[in-house]
Design an enzyme around this catalytic site. Structure first.
Site, PDB file in Angstrom:
ATOM      1  N   GLN A 251       0.819  -1.218   0.000  1.00 19.19           N
ATOM      2  CA  GLN A 251       0.000   0.000   0.000  1.00 19.19           C
ATOM      3  C   GLN A 251       0.851   1.265   0.000  1.00 19.19           C
ATOM      4  O   GLN A 251       0.397   2.318  -0.467  1.00 19.19           O
ATOM      5  CB  GLN A 251      -0.973  -0.014   1.182  1.00 19.19           C
ATOM      6  CG  GLN A 251      -1.979  -1.169   1.104  1.00 19.19           C
ATOM      7  CD  GLN A 251      -2.828  -1.127  -0.163  1.00 19.19           C
ATOM      8  OE1 GLN A 251      -3.347  -0.082  -0.548  1.00 19.19           O
ATOM      9  NE2 GLN A 251      -2.965  -2.259  -0.841  1.00 19.19           N
ATOM     10  N   GLU A 319      -6.987   3.909   7.539  1.00 19.25           N
ATOM     11  CA  GLU A 319      -7.955   3.566   6.502  1.00 19.25           C
ATOM     12  C   GLU A 319      -8.129   2.039   6.379  1.00 19.25           C
ATOM     13  O   GLU A 319      -9.225   1.517   6.446  1.00 19.25           O
ATOM     14  CB  GLU A 319      -7.481   4.150   5.163  1.00 19.25           C
ATOM     15  CG  GLU A 319      -8.429   3.861   4.026  1.00 19.25           C
ATOM     16  CD  GLU A 319      -7.802   4.052   2.654  1.00 19.25           C
ATOM     17  OE1 GLU A 319      -6.634   4.491   2.564  1.00 19.25           O
ATOM     18  OE2 GLU A 319      -8.476   3.735   1.666  1.00 19.25           O
ATOM     19  N   HIS A 320      -7.004   1.347   6.162  1.00 22.42           N
ATOM     20  CA  HIS A 320      -7.052  -0.122   6.082  1.00 22.42           C
ATOM     21  C   HIS A 320      -6.392  -0.710   7.321  1.00 22.42           C
ATOM     22  O   HIS A 320      -5.294  -0.282   7.674  1.00 22.42           O
ATOM     23  CB  HIS A 320      -6.247  -0.642   4.885  1.00 22.42           C
ATOM     24  CG  HIS A 320      -6.648  -0.073   3.565  1.00 22.42           C
ATOM     25  ND1 HIS A 320      -5.905   0.877   2.908  1.00 22.42           N
ATOM     26  CD2 HIS A 320      -7.715  -0.333   2.775  1.00 22.42           C
ATOM     27  CE1 HIS A 320      -6.501   1.170   1.763  1.00 22.42           C
ATOM     28  NE2 HIS A 320      -7.608   0.462   1.653  1.00 22.42           N
TER      29      HIS A 320
HETATM   30  N1  LIG Z   1      -8.915   6.756   0.479  1.00 15.30           N
HETATM   31  C1  LIG Z   1      -9.249   5.916  -0.458  1.00 15.30           C
HETATM   32  O1  LIG Z   1     -10.294   5.292  -0.408  1.00 15.30           O
HETATM   33  C2  LIG Z   1      -8.358   5.702  -1.646  1.00 15.30           C
HETATM   34  C3  LIG Z   1      -8.638   4.664  -2.528  1.00 15.30           C
HETATM   35  C4  LIG Z   1      -7.850   4.545  -3.661  1.00 15.30           C
HETATM   36  C5  LIG Z   1      -6.838   5.453  -3.907  1.00 15.30           C
HETATM   37  N2  LIG Z   1      -6.596   6.444  -3.024  1.00 15.30           N
HETATM   38  C6  LIG Z   1      -5.578   7.461  -3.259  1.00 15.30           C
HETATM   39  O2  LIG Z   1      -5.895   8.133  -4.444  1.00 15.30           O
HETATM   40  C7  LIG Z   1      -4.730   8.828  -4.864  1.00 15.30           C
HETATM   41  C8  LIG Z   1      -4.619   8.855  -6.367  1.00 15.30           C
HETATM   42  O3  LIG Z   1      -3.690   9.858  -6.649  1.00 15.30           O
HETATM   43  P1  LIG Z   1      -3.095  10.147  -8.076  1.00 15.30           P
HETATM   44  O4  LIG Z   1      -2.302  11.390  -7.948  1.00 15.30           O
HETATM   45  O5  LIG Z   1      -2.425   8.936  -8.576  1.00 15.30           O
HETATM   46  O6  LIG Z   1      -4.353  10.357  -9.012  1.00 15.30           O
HETATM   47  P2  LIG Z   1      -5.482  11.484  -9.046  1.00 15.30           P
HETATM   48  O7  LIG Z   1      -6.329  11.081 -10.172  1.00 15.30           O
HETATM   49  O8  LIG Z   1      -6.104  11.689  -7.708  1.00 15.30           O
HETATM   50  O9  LIG Z   1      -4.747  12.821  -9.417  1.00 15.30           O
HETATM   51  C9  LIG Z   1      -4.144  12.983 -10.664  1.00 15.30           C
HETATM   52  C10 LIG Z   1      -4.477  14.347 -11.219  1.00 15.30           C
HETATM   53  O10 LIG Z   1      -3.943  15.379 -10.390  1.00 15.30           O
HETATM   54  C11 LIG Z   1      -3.642  16.501 -11.172  1.00 15.30           C
HETATM   55  N3  LIG Z   1      -2.311  17.011 -10.838  1.00 15.30           N
HETATM   56  C12 LIG Z   1      -1.128  16.575 -11.281  1.00 15.30           C
HETATM   57  N4  LIG Z   1      -0.125  17.288 -10.751  1.00 15.30           N
HETATM   58  C13 LIG Z   1      -0.691  18.192  -9.946  1.00 15.30           C
HETATM   59  C14 LIG Z   1      -0.192  19.233  -9.095  1.00 15.30           C
HETATM   60  N5  LIG Z   1       1.098  19.479  -8.979  1.00 15.30           N
HETATM   61  N6  LIG Z   1      -1.077  19.978  -8.427  1.00 15.30           N
HETATM   62  C15 LIG Z   1      -2.402  19.753  -8.515  1.00 15.30           C
HETATM   63  N7  LIG Z   1      -2.924  18.786  -9.306  1.00 15.30           N
HETATM   64  C16 LIG Z   1      -2.081  18.019 -10.004  1.00 15.30           C
HETATM   65  C17 LIG Z   1      -3.716  16.078 -12.616  1.00 15.30           C
HETATM   66  O11 LIG Z   1      -4.823  16.691 -13.219  1.00 15.30           O
HETATM   67  C18 LIG Z   1      -3.897  14.576 -12.569  1.00 15.30           C
HETATM   68  O12 LIG Z   1      -4.786  14.142 -13.551  1.00 15.30           O
HETATM   69  C19 LIG Z   1      -3.552   8.170  -4.163  1.00 15.30           C
HETATM   70  O13 LIG Z   1      -3.056   9.055  -3.188  1.00 15.30           O
HETATM   71  C20 LIG Z   1      -4.189   6.966  -3.512  1.00 15.30           C
HETATM   72  O14 LIG Z   1      -3.560   6.606  -2.313  1.00 15.30           O
HETATM   73  C21 LIG Z   1      -7.366   6.588  -1.916  1.00 15.30           C
HETATM   74 ZN   LIG Z   2      -4.393   0.210  -2.357  1.00 17.51          ZN
END
Ligand SMILES: NC(=O)c1ccc[n+]([C@@H]2O[C@H](COP(=O)([O-])OP(=O)(O)OC[C@H]3O[C@@H](n4cnc5c(N)ncnc54)[C@H](O)[C@@H]3O)[C@@H](O)[C@H]2O)c1
Ligand SMILES: [Zn+2]
Length: 435
Positions: A251, A319-320
């Site tokens: 994770q 969370e988990h």
């Molecule tokens: N709590 C939960 O239930 C749960 C479940 C699954 C995933 N998650 C979390 O979801 C998150 C996914 O994050 P991710 O970043 O891979 O995808 P995301 O889709 O949340 O964010 C990506 C987007 O952020 C934007 N971005 C890129 N750089 C940026 C910047 N500097 N400032 C502002 N915006 C910007 C872009 O538009 C990009 O498409 C992870 O942190 C993961 O741990 C949480």
């Molecule tokens: Zn996960």
């Protein structure tokens, strides 16, 4: 509490500083989207995702084209996952009943569970294309009976991700947008010239997405605060360090800010897990992120007793929470603050994330103190109604009401009651007089 840290994460003060920066960026961005609509959304998509198509919304033929790129094997696996998630969501839906009861003779009170009329489901896809988030949000909304389901996910290398589009479509999305981050949740909640605003936002995301949802709350509903993934392993010597280390790093790879915490009553297991983590980080292809998360947010906490392990776990409210001990049921009975529990060594967080059927959108940052994760019930609003069937009931409840209104000085309210006492009870009660 009898606890010792073999490893600690970043101090809370430094975490708060990171939060303040995110908060400020989100505030400015949402104001801009509200003021300039589509133009602002397009600029943000260009800036963060280098993506500016003629329309962010996919047409049916674009959806078909994306779906044709998904292999049969992948489609069958997506279908399998969606079937598990649907089964559990339908069982949960069936546990929620509309009720109507007679609480006093002639007094009928009831409630109805009514779906939110439109929702915006954010499916993350910055670091990894999170296909599974489409099942978790879109499919669950569909089981709840939401009539308008909007889904958005960022592009991958300038294109919609085929498997995400397929999962959204199969799950029942009515509108699909290729938009990421703050611009996606901002546009869905605030509306633009081309996007009709939704009533509620759901789904996980990075720190910006989670903060944007938090700031938009009030303007729209949100499911919960579901930010960067957190994981905790509660383990005793019934399991080994390889299992603990694998489950912590599994994770931690989500991003640079994913806390992974081992809570154990065995100092030996704690030390062996630290060594295993170092070994696995040398070979894990996603070590670039996992190692930063582990360095900044990883913790190993050694407790004197099982009760101490329980207290630490409830206090962190991760969370988990994976429980792998000789008394998993005792933890199930006594844990009160967490996102979801994973009991015993045969299951693990990845099962919950991808396939087993429980929802993976779960509360982070201690939100497990006041909410569980996303589920069909979050898409339903429970609304009460009432009816008074007899003249006797109208007069009798009216008399109590009249006096209780005047106790608070509400003369107009009291008159509402007095009118019923006169009309249905045949008593003459003057204006502002207690019945
Ligand atoms: N709590 C939960 O239930 C749960 C479940 C699954 C995933 N998650 C979390 O979801 C998150 C996914 O994050 P991710 O970043 O891979 O995808 P995301 O889709 O949340 O964010 C990506 C987007 O952020 C934007 N971005 C890129 N750089 C940026 C910047 N500097 N400032 C502002 N915006 C910007 C872009 O538009 C990009 O498409 C992870 O942190 C993961 O741990 C949480
Ligand atoms: Zn996960």
């Amino acid at each position: 509490m009898g606890t010792t840290y073999l490893k600690r994460g970043k101090p809370t003060a430094e975490r708060a500083e990171d939060d303040a920066k995110v908060r400020a960026t989100v505030e400015v961005t949402l104001k801009d989207i509200e003021a300039r609509g589509d133009a602002a959304v397009r600029e943000l998509s260009e800036k963060f995702d280098n993506f500016s198509p003629p329309s962010f919304r996919l047409t049916q033929s674009e959806i078909d084209a994306a779906m044709s790129k998904v292999s049969d094997r992948d489609m069958a696996d997506i279908d399998f996952a969606q079937t598990q998630i649907r089964r559990f969501a339908e069982a949960q839906r069936a546990s929620l009943r509309d009720i109507e009861v007679e609480t006093l003779p002639g007094v009928i009170l009831g409630h109805r569970n009514i779906p939110v009329q439109s929702v915006g489901c954010y499916v993350p896809g910055g670091k990894f294309p999170m296909v599974a988030s489409a099942h978790m949000s879109v499919l669950t909304a569909a089981v709840a009976g939401v009539p308008r389901i909007v889904a958005a996910a960022p592009p991958q290398k300038g294109e919609p991700h085929p498997a995400i589009v397929a999962a959204m479509h199969r799950a029942g999305a009515h509108e699909i947008y290729v938009l990421g981050g703050m611009q996606a949740v901002g546009a869905m909640a605030l509306g633009t010239e081309t996007i009709t605003p939704v009533d509620m936002l759901v789904g996980p995301g990075n720190a910006f997405v989670a903060e944007a949802k938090r700031q938009l709350f009030g303007r729209v509903g949100i499911d919960l605060f579901a930010g960067p993934t957190e994981t905790m392993v509660i383990a005793d010597e019934t399991v080994d360090a390889e299992m603990c280390a694998t489950d912590l790093l599994g994770q931690a790879e989500h991003g640079y800010n994913s806390p992974a915490v081992l809570v154990t009553n065995s100092e030996i297991l704690g030390r062996q897990t630290l060594a295993e983590i170092a070994r696995i980080l040398a070979i894990l292809p996603t070590a670039e992120t996992a190692s930063v998360s582990w360095r900044d947010y990883g913790e190993v906490i050694v407790c004197d007793t099982y009760q101490d392990m329980l207290d630490v776990a409830n206090d962190i409210a991760s969370e988990h929470v994976q429980v792998m001990t000789d008394r998993d049921d005792w933890f199930l009975e006594h844990m009160h603050s967490y996102g979801a529990l994973f009991l015993g060594p045969r299951t693990n967080v990845a099962n919950g994330d991808k396939v087993i059927g429980t929802n993976h959108t779960l509360p982070t940052r201690k939100a497990g103190r006041y909410t569980g994760g996303l589920w069909v019930g979050k898409f339903l609003k429970t609304h009460s109604y009432q009816r008074v069937l007899t003249d006797e009931a109208a007069a009798s409840i009216g008399a109590y009401c009249s006096r209780l209104c005047l106790l608070e000085g509400f003369v107009g309210h009291a008159e509402q009651a007095n009118l019923r006492v006169r009309r249905y009870g045949g008593r003459s009660i003057g204006y502002g007089e207690p019945a």
